[in-house]
Design a protein around this motif. Structure first.
Motif, PDB file in Angstrom:
ATOM      1  N   ASP A  85       0.834  -1.205   0.000  1.00  0.00           N
ATOM      2  CA  ASP A  85       0.000   0.000   0.000  1.00  0.00           C
ATOM      3  C   ASP A  85       0.868   1.255   0.000  1.00  0.00           C
ATOM      4  OD1 ASP A  85      -1.901   2.112   0.854  1.00  0.00           O
ATOM      5  OD2 ASP A  85      -3.241   0.416   1.217  1.00  0.00           O
ATOM      6  N   LYS A  86       0.554   2.199  -0.867  1.00  0.00           N
ATOM      7  CA  LYS A  86       1.302   3.452  -0.976  1.00  0.00           C
ATOM      8  C   LYS A  86       1.190   4.316   0.276  1.00  0.00           C
ATOM      9  CE  LYS A  86       0.930   3.624  -5.968  1.00  0.00           C
ATOM     10  NZ  LYS A  86       0.362   4.295  -7.130  1.00  0.00           N
TER      11      LYS A  86
ATOM     12  N   PHE B 170       4.308   4.914   2.317  1.00  0.00           N
ATOM     13  CA  PHE B 170       5.248   5.917   1.819  1.00  0.00           C
ATOM     14  C   PHE B 170       4.743   7.333   2.101  1.00  0.00           C
ATOM     15  CE2 PHE B 170       5.948   2.007  -0.462  1.00  0.00           C
ATOM     16  CZ  PHE B 170       7.317   1.849  -0.311  1.00  0.00           C
TER      17      PHE B 170
END
Length: 164
Positions: A79-80, A83
């Motif tokens: 999952d982004k 980040f």
């Protein structure tokens, strides 16, 4: 595992200290694989290396997200949001130090896949400290490894008591 209201201290291979903040330990306790159907969880470890003392302080984590893949014995960051969270923590002077995940064990033994992942991380990632930190949260203990960025050697480090 007892979640004591204190900072945990581990001895790094260079004689400096690694500190795990109380709030980080509280987050870990939310993801312990207590039940037989509990899946592994994990994320990024964030913090900083104290420029004066050389100690490493873990003060933040990313936590499992919807698009991560996980099963009883495996966790992978997909999952982004990890980040995005890491970039938000960077604004608070908390930087990437390594990764953490859970195991459904009382006493931790890293899997073959853990060692492969850690060695790849040592080659491909750039932590904000001399050591890359790897943590596995078990049912009865938190186990910590330190990977030296220069030598690429990864060793388990031990918790030491803090004299109060």
């Amino acid at each position: 595992m007892e979640n004591e209201e204190k900072i945990s201290m581990y001895l790094l291979p260079n004689g400096k200290n690694l500190y795990i903040h109380t709030k980080v330990k509280a987050i870990f306790s939310n993801y312990i694989q207590i039940h037989s159907k509990s899946h592994e969880s994990g994320g990024f470890i964030l913090g900083y290396e104290n420029a004066k003392t050389g100690s490493i302080i873990i003060d933040e984590l990313t936590v499992p997200q919807k698009k991560d893949t996980h099963s009883r014995y495996r966790f992978s960051i997909k999952d982004k949001q990890h980040f995005i969270d890491m970039n938000n923590f960077r604004k608070k002077e908390s930087f990437f130090l390594g990764t953490w995940h859970t195991h459904p064990q009382d006493r931790i033994t890293p899997s073959f896949i853990d060692w492969i992942d850690w060695k790849a991380s040592m080659r491909n990632e750039s932590p904000a400290a001399l050591y890359m930190i790897f943590i596995i949260v078990g049912r009865q203990e938190i186990a910590v490894w330190a990977g030296n960025r220069q030598t690429k050697k990864i060793i388990r480090i031990k918790e030491v008591s803090i004299n109060e």
